[in-house]
Scaffold this motif. Structure first.
Motif, mmCIF file in Angstrom:
data_model
loop_
_atom_site.group_PDB
_atom_site.id
_atom_site.type_symbol
_atom_site.label_atom_id
_atom_site.label_comp_id
_atom_site.label_asym_id
_atom_site.label_seq_id
_atom_site.Cartn_x
_atom_site.Cartn_y
_atom_site.Cartn_z
ATOM 1 N N ARG A 93 0.842 -1.190 0.000
ATOM 2 C CA ARG A 93 0.000 0.000 0.000
ATOM 3 C C ARG A 93 0.882 1.245 0.000
ATOM 4 N N ILE A 137 -4.135 2.203 -0.474
ATOM 5 C CA ILE A 137 -3.621 3.440 0.095
ATOM 6 C C ILE A 137 -3.868 3.424 1.602
ATOM 7 N N GLN A 138 -2.897 3.882 2.366
ATOM 8 C CA GLN A 138 -3.098 4.035 3.805
ATOM 9 C C GLN A 138 -2.924 5.506 4.145
ATOM 10 N N PHE A 139 -4.023 6.104 4.611
ATOM 11 C CA PHE A 139 -3.947 7.519 4.946
ATOM 12 C C PHE A 139 -3.414 7.691 6.348
ATOM 13 N N ARG B 288 -6.830 9.031 13.080
ATOM 14 C CA ARG B 288 -6.381 8.471 11.810
ATOM 15 C C ARG B 288 -4.894 8.567 11.598
ATOM 16 N N ASP B 335 -5.260 -1.408 11.725
ATOM 17 C CA ASP B 335 -5.056 0.017 11.438
ATOM 18 C C ASP B 335 -3.624 0.260 10.970
ATOM 19 N N ARG B 337 -1.586 -1.740 9.456
ATOM 20 C CA ARG B 337 -1.243 -2.219 8.128
ATOM 21 C C ARG B 337 -2.088 -1.521 7.068
ATOM 22 N N GLY B 338 -2.878 -0.544 7.486
ATOM 23 C CA GLY B 338 -3.565 0.302 6.521
ATOM 24 C C GLY B 338 -5.003 -0.079 6.274
ATOM 25 N N ASP B 339 -5.509 -1.121 6.975
ATOM 26 C CA ASP B 339 -6.893 -1.535 6.743
ATOM 27 C C ASP B 339 -7.791 -0.794 7.735
#
Lengths: 325, 418
Positions: A93, A137-139, B288, B335, B337-339
């Motif tokens: 990602r 994508i990871q915000f 976030r 979180d 790992r981007g999920d």
């Protein structure tokens, strides 16, 4: 002699009676609450001196000139071996630093909870170019002052967050070519008679910590009082609660405020030029060239105009890319 | 000589003491005075103990409970508001109801706590912060809701401002209120658990005097027992036994109350730590990626919670805590790992392996344990109070009986000298 004695006795009796009858005040404490305590956003502070620049003397440079793309944009799945792009693709990602507080540029949609906006869509285009999938994508939400440290610490691969390109920042990070041309203006309540930054001397003007807008406000010749907050929306809260007299930053961000509050107006001309670039770590020059090649394509094939139309209205001609090779 | 004695009161008394009837009169006087004095002192001592228990049952304990409710309801409101925000869209009816119930509870408990402001002037600051800032807090939350409904991201900034107000002002004030009220409970309980040494000493001294008087009479009159003195001694013995018995029962009740109060305190703190940890868990996701400070606050609260549960938690509570920790680890992994969607799902979702379910279960466990512990506390205080019921009138009555009996007993002997 005797009379004096009687008098003294009388006086003594009167004194004793008076002492016994002296009023005894209530021991109950005061009610308090004489002055209301006004709530403030977390970490909101008034600046007493302009924010110090890290480097006292920044060598002048051609800030908007970036690195020239090398050849055509590599196709998805064919990133050059050993490149930054290949490493990102292998990690699964793209890690992007964005904002969730700047309406229309990078913000959290309250209905869906998703991040949206011009910057977010531009970041998704980068992910699409790398993975063929804009969702890989990871915000990571960053405040203005967290942008450069996040890149330096390798927490994100790229920052797409209303970031002005300037020579001081070029010392620490690499920028893409300009993908949006903004300029700083002033937002005031619609009842205000201020006409621009020049009429805000001695008034409180809000901007975020670590932003170029804050430096511009603090250094304005009219000497406004700069108030710094972590997030852009905190400025709008303070304006609506009457804690600041104006907000000064890029017109794009101000347009987002005006869209959320009809009792505000944007006044005065653009008094600075704020070219936005995507920022990447100093080490990954290959990635900068890759992103610049992508921006060339987005400008040419109308994607840039489509994204602009979606968030910011009828698009002007895209900013022209400049290169330093 | 006689005229001389009449003029000088000291000589009169010493003169009286030289004759046997005079001595008997003085002895009667001594016995009446000492039985009445011991009765009065014992009664006031028992009354003090009873007053301490009354203050505990009617004021300190309910106030500590009110302070705990203020603290809990405010922490819960903060956590609930964060959850409602994270879920996106217009908040669910259940979360809205929970928030409203928290605000109503906090306001009601606050009015109870504020009623005692004259007794604890050191609480003025905390109480005026709480009652002054709670409406400001709810105003900010409603502003945030109004903006959320219109799709304005500034709503999130209002919610942040509300949460800052809660964390920086309201919760610290609620904590200091709770600490003070809880210290009052401990102090009142300490006052009620002192052993009845004074009562024992007074009673023993009185009995010694009565026995000595009896022996003196036996020597002087060659009669083995004086009925009046025997009756006085019996009354004094009954009074002493009554007081000792009642006091020992009261002290044991108060001691077990002390244990119960400690359990209540630990459970209350565990419940508040649970809510604070949940709030931080949610805010980490709201931030976030930039919520490191919230995650650190979560870890600190979770560690505190683990310690508190080890001291007073039920097995089920400990199991639910472990389940929540597992869910939290999975949530953080997702979180990191981007999920993000999966992370939010784990935080809010209804599934049995989600954090929301484990948190709710733990909160319910703690509430039930807390209710049971508080019931135990009020019951043992009630038992202690019950033991002292009627002790004061009984002591007074028995003292009067003893005084009258002693006087009557000596009057009989005095009559023989007429």
């Amino acid at each position: 002699m005797k009379r004096a004695g009687v008098r003294a006795l009388l006086a003594g009796v009167v004194a004793a009676v008076a002492a016994a009858c002296a009023p005894v005040p209530s021991a109950a404490p005061d009610i308090g609450g004489a002055s209301a305590v006004v709530p403030r956003p977390a970490n909101a502070t008034e600046l007493t001196a302009p924010p110090s620049s890290a480097a006292a003397a920044v060598p002048s440079c051609d800030a908007t000139a970036s690195l020239r793309p090398q050849g055509a944009l590599p196709a998805v799945g064919q990133m050059p071996a050993g490149s930054t792009m290949e490493r990102i693709v292998r990690s699964g990602r793209l890690r992007v630093g964005v904002d969730q507080n700047t309406y229309l540029m990078g913000f959290r949609n309250p209905f869906s909870g998703q991040l949206e906006g011009f910057d977010v869509d531009m970041a998704r285009e980068v992910a699409r170019a790398l993975f063929g999938d804009p969702e890989k994508i990871q915000f990571k939400v960053l405040t203005s002052e967290q942008r450069i440290p996040a890149l330096e610490n390798g927490e994100v691969d790229i920052v797409v967050r209303t970031m002005t390109i300037n020579c001081e920042r070029w010392q620490k990070v690499n920028f893409s070519t300009v993908y949006y041309q903004a300029g700083q203006r002033v937002l005031v309540p619609s009842s205000s008679d201020a006409t621009g930054i020049e009429s805000l001397g001695g008034k409180k003007v809000c901007a975020t910590r670590g932003s170029s807008s804050l430096v511009n406000v603090a250094n304005a010749p009219s000497r406004p009082i700069a108030v710094e907050v972590p997030n852009w929306t905190d400025c709008l809260v303070m304006l609506q609660q009457g804690q600041v007299d104006a907000i000064s930053t890029d017109d794009t961000i101000l347009a987002g405020f005006a869209a959320q509050d009809p009792y505000t107006k944007i006044v005065g001309p653009q008094f600075t030029a704020e070219p936005y670039g995507m920022a990447m770590p100093k080490a990954s020059e290959d990635f900068v060239r890759f992103v610049n090649a992508l921006l060339e394509r987005l400008r040419a094939d109308g994607t840039w105009a489509t994204i602009h139309r979606r968030w910011l209205g009828e698009p002007p001609a895209p900013p022209v890319a400049k290169y330093r090779d | 000589m006689l005229v001389e004695a009449q003029r000088n009161p000291v000589r009169r008394v010493t003169g009286l003491a030289r004759s046997t009837p005079g001595r008997f009169t003085l002895l009667a006087l001594l016995l009446v005075v000492s039985t009445l004095l011991v009765g009065a002192l014992t009664a006031s001592s028992v009354q003090r103990r009873s007053d301490a228990l009354t203050a505990l049952a009617d004021r300190s304990e309910p106030l500590a409970f009110a302070a705990q409710e203020v603290y809990r309801a405010m922490a819960d409101a903060d956590a609930t508001a964060a959850s409602a925000f994270l879920s996106g869209g217009v908040e669910s009816a259940a979360l809205r109801q929970r928030y409203e119930a928290d605000v109503a509870k906090a306001a009601a408990a606050l009015s109870t706590a504020t009623g005692e402001i004259t007794r604890s002037p050191e609480l003025v600051d905390a109480l005026s912060t709480l009652s002054g800032q709670l409406p400001v807090y709810t105003g900010l939350v409603e502003t945030a809701r109004a903006h959320n409904r219109q799709g304005n991201p500034v709503g999130a900034a209002y919610l942040r401002e509300a949460s800052t107000l809660m964390r920086d002002r309201l919760l610290p004030a609620a904590q200091s209120l709770y600490r003070t009220e809880n210290a009052n409970v401990a102090r009142d309980l300490g006052g009620a658990t002192t052993l009845p040494w004074l009562e024992l000493l007074l009673g023993a001294a009185l009995l010694a005097v009565l026995v000595a008087a009896q022996r003196y009479l036996t020597r002087k009159t060659n009669r083995l027992l004086n009925v009046g003195l025997v009756a006085a001694t019996a009354a004094s013995v009954v009074s002493l036994l009554w007081v000792l018995g009642a006091s020992v029962v009261a002290v044991s009740g108060a001691s077990s109350s002390q244990d119960d109060a400690e359990v209540v305190d630990v459970l209350a703190r565990a419940r508040i730590a649970t809510l604070a940890a949940r709030g931080n868990e949610t805010l980490t996701l709201v931030a976030r990626g930039s919520g490191k400070e919230y995650e650190e606050a979560y870890a600190a609260r979770a560690e505190e919670l683990q310690g508190l549960l080890a001291r007073a938690g039920s097995d089920k509570a400990r199991a639910d805590f472990v389940r929540w920790q597992d869910a939290h680890v999975r949530l953080r992994e997702a979180d990191d790992r981007g999920d993000y969607t999966a992370a939010v799902g784990l935080a809010l979702g209804p599934g049995p392996d989600g954090a929301a379910e484990a948190f709710d279960a733990l909160d319910t466990d703690l509430r039930e344990s807390l209710d049971a512990a508080r019931a135990g506390l009020t019951e043992s205080i009630a038992r202690a109070r019950g033991a002292l019921t009627g002790a004061v009138p009984a002591v007074v009555l028995l003292a009067l009986v003893a005084a009258v009996a002693a006087a009557a007993g000596l009057w009989q002997r005095l009559k023989e000298y007429r």
